[in-house]
Design a protein around this motif. Structure first.
Motif, PDB file in Angstrom:
ATOM      1  N   THR A  19       0.833  -1.207   0.000  1.00 15.03           N
ATOM      2  CA  THR A  19       0.000   0.000   0.000  1.00 15.03           C
ATOM      3  C   THR A  19       0.868   1.257   0.000  1.00 15.03           C
ATOM      4  O   THR A  19       0.616   2.214  -0.746  1.00 15.03           O
ATOM      5  N   LEU A  20       1.918   1.256   0.815  1.00 11.96           N
ATOM      6  CA  LEU A  20       2.824   2.402   0.842  1.00 11.96           C
ATOM      7  C   LEU A  20       3.659   2.476  -0.432  1.00 11.96           C
ATOM      8  O   LEU A  20       4.025   3.570  -0.887  1.00 11.96           O
ATOM      9  N   ALA A  21       3.944   1.327  -1.028  1.00  7.08           N
ATOM     10  CA  ALA A  21       4.684   1.315  -2.289  1.00  7.08           C
ATOM     11  C   ALA A  21       3.872   1.994  -3.387  1.00  7.08           C
ATOM     12  O   ALA A  21       4.400   2.814  -4.157  1.00  7.08           O
ATOM     13  N   ILE A  22       2.584   1.674  -3.451  1.00  6.73           N
ATOM     14  CA  ILE A  22       1.750   2.287  -4.495  1.00  6.73           C
ATOM     15  C   ILE A  22       1.452   3.752  -4.164  1.00  6.73           C
ATOM     16  O   ILE A  22       1.212   4.559  -5.062  1.00  6.73           O
ATOM     17  N   ALA A  36      -4.490   9.207  -3.014  1.00 11.12           N
ATOM     18  CA  ALA A  36      -5.612   8.705  -3.813  1.00 11.12           C
ATOM     19  C   ALA A  36      -5.320   7.331  -4.401  1.00 11.12           C
ATOM     20  O   ALA A  36      -6.225   6.526  -4.608  1.00 11.12           O
ATOM     21  N   ASN A  37      -4.060   7.035  -4.665  1.00 11.31           N
ATOM     22  CA  ASN A  37      -3.671   5.741  -5.206  1.00 11.31           C
ATOM     23  C   ASN A  37      -3.801   4.614  -4.196  1.00 11.31           C
ATOM     24  O   ASN A  37      -3.868   3.444  -4.578  1.00 11.31           O
ATOM     25  N   SER A  38      -3.811   4.955  -2.914  1.00  8.05           N
ATOM     26  CA  SER A  38      -3.656   3.921  -1.891  1.00  8.05           C
ATOM     27  C   SER A  38      -4.711   3.921  -0.791  1.00  8.05           C
ATOM     28  O   SER A  38      -4.800   2.959  -0.019  1.00  8.05           O
ATOM     29  N   TYR A  39      -5.529   4.954  -0.702  1.00 10.34           N
ATOM     30  CA  TYR A  39      -6.474   5.068   0.414  1.00 10.34           C
ATOM     31  C   TYR A  39      -7.827   4.480   0.046  1.00 10.34           C
ATOM     32  O   TYR A  39      -8.571   5.032  -0.766  1.00 10.34           O
ATOM     33  N   SER A  40      -8.153   3.351   0.643  1.00  8.01           N
ATOM     34  CA  SER A  40      -9.412   2.649   0.354  1.00  8.01           C
ATOM     35  C   SER A  40     -10.548   3.125   1.251  1.00  8.01           C
ATOM     36  O   SER A  40     -10.330   3.504   2.404  1.00  8.01           O
ATOM     37  N   ASN A  41     -11.752   3.079   0.706  1.00  3.57           N
ATOM     38  CA  ASN A  41     -12.943   3.369   1.495  1.00  3.57           C
ATOM     39  C   ASN A  41     -13.313   2.095   2.257  1.00  3.57           C
ATOM     40  O   ASN A  41     -14.218   1.354   1.883  1.00  3.57           O
ATOM     41  N   LEU A  42     -12.594   1.847   3.339  1.00  3.83           N
ATOM     42  CA  LEU A  42     -12.755   0.594   4.070  1.00  3.83           C
ATOM     43  C   LEU A  42     -14.023   0.549   4.913  1.00  3.83           C
ATOM     44  O   LEU A  42     -14.692  -0.486   4.976  1.00  3.83           O
ATOM     45  N   THR A  80      -8.581   9.331 -14.248  1.00  2.34           N
ATOM     46  CA  THR A  80      -8.821   7.969 -14.706  1.00  2.34           C
ATOM     47  C   THR A  80      -7.619   7.076 -14.441  1.00  2.34           C
ATOM     48  O   THR A  80      -7.768   5.914 -14.012  1.00  2.34           O
ATOM     49  N   ALA A  81      -6.415   7.610 -14.675  1.00  2.49           N
ATOM     50  CA  ALA A  81      -5.193   6.843 -14.423  1.00  2.49           C
ATOM     51  C   ALA A  81      -5.066   6.488 -12.946  1.00  2.49           C
ATOM     52  O   ALA A  81      -4.739   5.348 -12.586  1.00  2.49           O
ATOM     53  N   VAL A  82      -5.339   7.454 -12.087  1.00  2.28           N
ATOM     54  CA  VAL A  82      -5.292   7.211 -10.639  1.00  2.28           C
ATOM     55  C   VAL A  82      -6.346   6.180 -10.248  1.00  2.28           C
ATOM     56  O   VAL A  82      -6.085   5.272  -9.440  1.00  2.28           O
ATOM     57  N   SER A  83      -7.528   6.277 -10.822  1.00  2.00           N
ATOM     58  CA  SER A  83      -8.620   5.355 -10.501  1.00  2.00           C
ATOM     59  C   SER A  83      -8.265   3.921 -10.877  1.00  2.00           C
ATOM     60  O   SER A  83      -8.497   2.981 -10.101  1.00  2.00           O
ATOM     61  N   LEU A  84      -7.697   3.735 -12.060  1.00  2.00           N
ATOM     62  CA  LEU A  84      -7.318   2.392 -12.491  1.00  2.00           C
ATOM     63  C   LEU A  84      -6.187   1.835 -11.632  1.00  2.00           C
ATOM     64  O   LEU A  84      -6.151   0.638 -11.327  1.00  2.00           O
ATOM     65  N   SER A  85      -5.270   2.703 -11.243  1.00  2.26           N
ATOM     66  CA  SER A  85      -4.184   2.276 -10.361  1.00  2.26           C
ATOM     67  C   SER A  85      -4.738   1.788  -9.032  1.00  2.26           C
ATOM     68  O   SER A  85      -4.335   0.750  -8.506  1.00  2.26           O
ATOM     69  N   THR A 107      -6.994  -8.491  -0.017  1.00  2.00           N
ATOM     70  CA  THR A 107      -7.101  -8.173  -1.433  1.00  2.00           C
ATOM     71  C   THR A 107      -8.375  -7.390  -1.727  1.00  2.00           C
ATOM     72  O   THR A 107      -8.350  -6.380  -2.450  1.00  2.00           O
ATOM     73  N   LEU A 108      -9.504  -7.831  -1.162  1.00  2.00           N
ATOM     74  CA  LEU A 108     -10.759  -7.122  -1.390  1.00  2.00           C
ATOM     75  C   LEU A 108     -10.714  -5.725  -0.777  1.00  2.00           C
ATOM     76  O   LEU A 108     -11.247  -4.771  -1.351  1.00  2.00           O
ATOM     77  N   SER A 109     -10.061  -5.593   0.359  1.00  2.00           N
ATOM     78  CA  SER A 109      -9.925  -4.271   0.987  1.00  2.00           C
ATOM     79  C   SER A 109      -9.154  -3.315   0.086  1.00  2.00           C
ATOM     80  O   SER A 109      -9.508  -2.140  -0.048  1.00  2.00           O
ATOM     81  N   ALA A 110      -8.104  -3.820  -0.536  1.00  5.86           N
ATOM     82  CA  ALA A 110      -7.303  -2.982  -1.434  1.00  5.86           C
ATOM     83  C   ALA A 110      -8.070  -2.626  -2.702  1.00  5.86           C
ATOM     84  O   ALA A 110      -7.752  -1.634  -3.368  1.00  5.86           O
ATOM     85  N   ALA A 111      -9.077  -3.432  -3.057  1.00  3.67           N
ATOM     86  CA  ALA A 111      -9.853  -3.195  -4.279  1.00  3.67           C
ATOM     87  C   ALA A 111     -10.981  -2.190  -4.079  1.00  3.67           C
ATOM     88  O   ALA A 111     -11.693  -1.874  -5.036  1.00  3.67           O
TER      89      ALA A 111
END
Length: 317
Positions: free
Chosen positions: A73-76, A101-107, A233-238, A266-270
């Motif tokens: 998560t920190l890598a991305i 934005a690349n790494s913060y999930s709506n958990l 869009t690029a950030v969203s796909l990442s 995995t689902l949390s990261a998605a």
């Protein structure tokens, strides 16, 4: 297709209902915040305490599990900062928000209902371990980084000291952290829960999924598409593709974690980008339109990508 009908569609349907309710004026202004407060301060702690009070913590697993999730998560996060800075030519402060934005999930509002709907309370322990450290890690890094960029060099020490004290105070008062710690400690006693108390906590915890999703849909009504849509869009796909793929690979091949814990991670990261990214952009006056776009785009695409992730994880509904 079964996973869409039995898991993804009902979950996202509740969010759509909340969005429509807010759009047509059936909810008062601020209703989504009230719903979120109820979920975070009451329903989630009840569910979390009940699910952990009777389940011993696996020996030596949590630290490894947290490391397996937060390293990628920190890598991305870092890759997002570099991409915003050098690919899209953003300022340093904008790039930090881009990395978040690349790494913060709506958990809490999206991830929690999906995880619990998919696997039930057996997944509560690995999921809420991630939740307990999610904001602490990503908020702290983002805040420190942004404050260092905007503060004068001779004021950095004082700013960081105050931030540390505030972070510790917030952590100790966090309902999720409190209920997680209390549940784990109580679980070690082996006393069990009184039937009446257990039923009370069960009823309160059952409100998490519908209220959280309905409230999230209502909250999304305030965001609009804007800014550089190619970058958004690029950030969203990442966020929706690369982040979960990286977490899955690290958990599976580097740490060899149990299948359920890998699946929950995995689902949390998605999950789509959390609305706090937008709040950070507003607070610091940078990246606002792009942050709002990313929240909307990821929330809209999440049904498709989450369904794909569930299928790849072997969830059939």
């Amino acid at each position: 297709m079964e996973v869409v009908l039995t898991i993804a569609a009902p979950v996202f349907g509740l969010a759509i209902l909340g969005y429509l309710a807010q759009a047509f004026g059936w909810l008062k202004e601020g209703a989504s915040q009230t719903l979120a407060t109820f979920v975070f301060n009451f329903a989630v702690p009840a569910l979390l305490f009940r699910s952990t009070a009777g389940e011993p913590l696996p020996h030596d697993l949590p630290f490894t599990y947290l490391l397996a999730y937060y390293l990628p998560t920190l890598a991305i996060y870092g890759l997002g900062v570099l991409g915003s800075r050098y690919l899209f030519r953003r300022t340093k402060m904008e790039s930090v928000i881009g990395g978040m934005a690349n790494s913060y999930s709506n958990l809490v509002m999206f991830g929690m209902p999906l995880v619990l709907t998919t696997w039930g309370t057996v997944a509560a322990q690995p999921f809420f371990l991630l939740v307990a450290f999610h904001a602490l890690i990503l908020f702290t890094i983002t805040t420190v980084w942004l404050e260092m960029l905007k503060a004068r060099s001779d004021a950095q020490g004082e700013g960081l000291a105050a931030l540390t004290a505030k972070t510790v105070k917030s952590l100790l008062a966090n309902p999720i952290v409190i209920s997680l710690a209390a549940g784990i400690l109580y679980g070690q006693t082996g006393w069990g829960l009184d039937p009446a108390i257990d039923r009370f906590l069960e009823l309160l915890g059952q409100a998490v999924t519908p209220v959280a999703l309905f409230g999230t849909g209502a909250a999304l009504r305030q965001y609009r598409l804007g800014g550089d849509l190619m970058e958004a869009t690029a950030v969203s796909l990442s966020k929706l593709v690369i982040h979960p793929l990286l977490v899955w690979a690290v958990m599976t091949f580097l740490f060899d974690l149990p299948p359920l814990w890998v699946a929950v991670g995995t689902l949390s990261a998605a999950m789509p980008v959390g609305v706090n990214v937008y709040l950070f952009s507003e607070r610091y006056g940078v990246f606002q339109r792009r942050a709002g776009s990313v929240v909307l785009i990821t929330s809209g695409l999440a049904m498709l990508t989450v369904t794909l992730v569930l299928i790849l994880l072997g969830v059939s509904g």
